[in-house]
Design a protein around this motif. Structure first.
Motif, short mmCIF file in Angstrom:
data_model
loop_
_atom_site.label_atom_id
_atom_site.label_comp_id
_atom_site.label_asym_id
_atom_site.label_seq_id
_atom_site.Cartn_x
_atom_site.Cartn_y
_atom_site.Cartn_z
N MET A 113 1.06 -1.10 -0.04
CA MET A 113 -0.04 0.21 -0.02
C MET A 113 0.62 1.22 -0.05
O MET A 113 0.60 2.13 -0.81
N GLU A 114 1.98 1.16 0.82
CA GLU A 114 2.74 2.32 0.82
C GLU A 114 3.40 2.58 -0.49
O GLU A 114 3.77 3.64 -1.13
N SER A 115 3.86 1.67 -1.09
CA SER A 115 4.91 1.52 -2.38
C SER A 115 3.81 2.24 -3.43
O SER A 115 4.24 3.09 -4.42
N LYS A 116 2.35 1.76 -3.45
CA LYS A 116 1.63 2.48 -4.43
C LYS A 116 1.12 3.79 -4.27
O LYS A 116 1.24 4.72 -5.13
N ALA A 117 1.23 4.06 -2.98
CA ALA A 117 0.76 5.53 -2.65
C ALA A 117 1.89 6.43 -2.99
O ALA A 117 1.73 7.39 -3.59
N LEU A 118 2.98 6.11 -2.55
CA LEU A 118 4.22 6.65 -2.95
C LEU A 118 4.61 6.75 -4.49
O LEU A 118 4.92 8.05 -5.02
N LYS A 119 4.39 5.94 -5.10
CA LYS A 119 4.35 5.78 -6.65
C LYS A 119 3.50 6.66 -7.19
O LYS A 119 3.96 7.47 -8.05
N ALA A 120 2.45 6.84 -6.79
CA ALA A 120 1.34 7.62 -7.36
C ALA A 120 1.65 9.06 -7.08
O ALA A 120 1.32 10.12 -7.76
N LEU A 122 4.59 10.51 -6.45
CA LEU A 122 5.66 10.83 -6.85
C LEU A 122 5.40 11.24 -8.74
O LEU A 122 5.79 12.01 -9.10
N SER A 123 4.60 10.46 -8.88
CA SER A 123 4.24 10.66 -10.58
C SER A 123 3.14 11.78 -10.69
O SER A 123 3.38 12.36 -11.70
N SER A 124 2.30 11.89 -9.71
CA SER A 124 1.27 13.03 -9.80
C SER A 124 1.89 14.15 -8.99
O SER A 124 1.46 15.40 -9.67
N GLY A 125 2.77 14.11 -8.11
CA GLY A 125 3.10 15.48 -7.61
C GLY A 125 2.40 15.83 -6.44
O GLY A 125 2.77 17.11 -5.68
N SER A 126 1.18 15.45 -6.05
CA SER A 126 0.52 15.79 -4.91
C SER A 126 -0.23 14.64 -4.47
O SER A 126 -0.65 13.64 -5.19
N VAL A 127 -0.68 14.85 -3.12
CA VAL A 127 -1.61 13.75 -2.45
C VAL A 127 -2.78 13.63 -3.00
O VAL A 127 -3.46 12.75 -3.25
N VAL A 128 -3.54 14.90 -3.30
CA VAL A 128 -4.72 15.05 -3.91
C VAL A 128 -4.86 14.00 -5.16
O VAL A 128 -5.75 13.41 -5.44
N GLU A 129 -4.05 14.46 -6.19
CA GLU A 129 -3.74 13.68 -7.42
C GLU A 129 -3.58 12.27 -7.34
O GLU A 129 -4.33 11.48 -8.17
N ALA A 130 -2.63 12.01 -6.34
CA ALA A 130 -2.48 10.44 -6.17
C ALA A 130 -3.74 9.94 -5.53
O ALA A 130 -4.12 8.58 -5.99
N ALA A 131 -4.52 10.28 -4.79
CA ALA A 131 -5.73 9.81 -4.11
C ALA A 131 -6.66 9.49 -5.46
O ALA A 131 -7.45 8.47 -5.58
N LYS A 132 -6.80 10.60 -6.27
CA LYS A 132 -7.52 10.19 -7.53
C LYS A 132 -7.07 9.15 -8.28
O LYS A 132 -7.95 8.48 -9.03
N THR A 133 -5.82 9.22 -8.53
CA THR A 133 -5.28 8.16 -9.51
C THR A 133 -5.69 6.83 -8.83
O THR A 133 -6.09 5.94 -9.61
N LEU A 134 -5.45 6.56 -7.56
CA LEU A 134 -5.93 5.47 -7.03
C LEU A 134 -7.04 5.04 -6.72
O LEU A 134 -7.51 3.93 -6.31
N SER A 135 -7.97 6.13 -6.63
CA SER A 135 -9.51 6.02 -6.37
C SER A 135 -9.46 5.51 -4.70
O SER A 135 -10.14 4.52 -4.49
N TRP A 136 -8.56 6.05 -4.03
CA TRP A 136 -8.51 5.93 -2.39
C TRP A 136 -8.85 7.26 -1.83
O TRP A 136 -8.82 8.36 -2.29
N PRO A 137 -9.20 6.88 -0.52
CA PRO A 137 -9.57 8.25 0.29
C PRO A 137 -8.31 9.21 0.44
O PRO A 137 -7.24 8.46 0.54
N TYR A 138 -8.45 10.31 0.46
CA TYR A 138 -7.30 11.24 0.83
C TYR A 138 -6.30 10.85 2.01
O TYR A 138 -5.18 10.97 1.66
N LYS A 139 -7.26 10.67 2.89
CA LYS A 139 -6.29 10.61 4.29
C LYS A 139 -5.54 9.19 4.22
O LYS A 139 -4.42 9.07 4.62
N ARG A 140 -5.88 8.01 3.57
CA ARG A 140 -5.35 6.86 3.27
C ARG A 140 -4.24 7.19 2.59
O ARG A 140 -2.83 6.47 2.85
#
Length: 163
Positions: A113-120, A122-140
């Protein structure tokens, strides 16, 4: 030799504990790798190459990281190094390789989970965009990236020699 092994046991155990991410079986395996590396450090140390403590610590750390890389099944979802962000022109090739090596070592320590979140992230540049990319809640995503940062700090401390 027994004296040196005894003296460096806390180093081996601490490093194994940090790199095992709470898995007792992995910690035991890493500890064994650390002792083997320490034995090799004793045998192959040359005074003209620097201090023994620094050499021993580097040998132990490198052996444990190598073990983690060889056993990716236990440390799933290792990032491909091609997925790293582009480096600036002024960054030397050596520095780029060091950064890639560091990230490879870091991803070996992260949970899937940490790997997927960090990869997203790094590629998106923000937690908000990473959450959208992964379809996960922002806090997760935010929590997973925070845990990854803590592990990166630990790894950086190990690289610098801080115990």
């Amino acid at each position: 030799m027994d004296e040196i092994l005894t003296k460096y046991t806390p180093l081996v155990l601490k490093m194994a504990s940090l790199l095992s991410n709470g898995d007792p079986h992995l910690k035991e395996d890493l500890t064994q790798e650390g002792y083997i590396a320490l034995y090799h450090a004793i045998r192959y140390y040359r005074k003209d190459r620097g201090s023994f403590p620094a050499f021993a610590k580097k040998c132990v750390r490198n052996a444990m990281i190598s073990y983690l890389r060889k056993n990716k099944a236990r440390t799933k979802d290792l990032i491909s190094l091609e997925a790293l962000p582009d480096q600036q022109d002024e960054t030397s090739l050596d520095e780029t390789l060091r950064q890639k090596d560091f990230l490879g070592s870091l991803y070996a320590l992260l949970t899937p989970m940490e790997s997927k979140a960090l990869k997203a992230f790094l590629s998106s540049g923000s937690v908000v965009e990473a959450a959208k990319t992964l379809s996960w809640p922002y806090k997760r995503v935010e929590n997973a990236v925070a845990r990854a940062r803590k592990k990166a700090d630990i790894l950086r401390q190990l690289d610098k020699g801080g115990e």
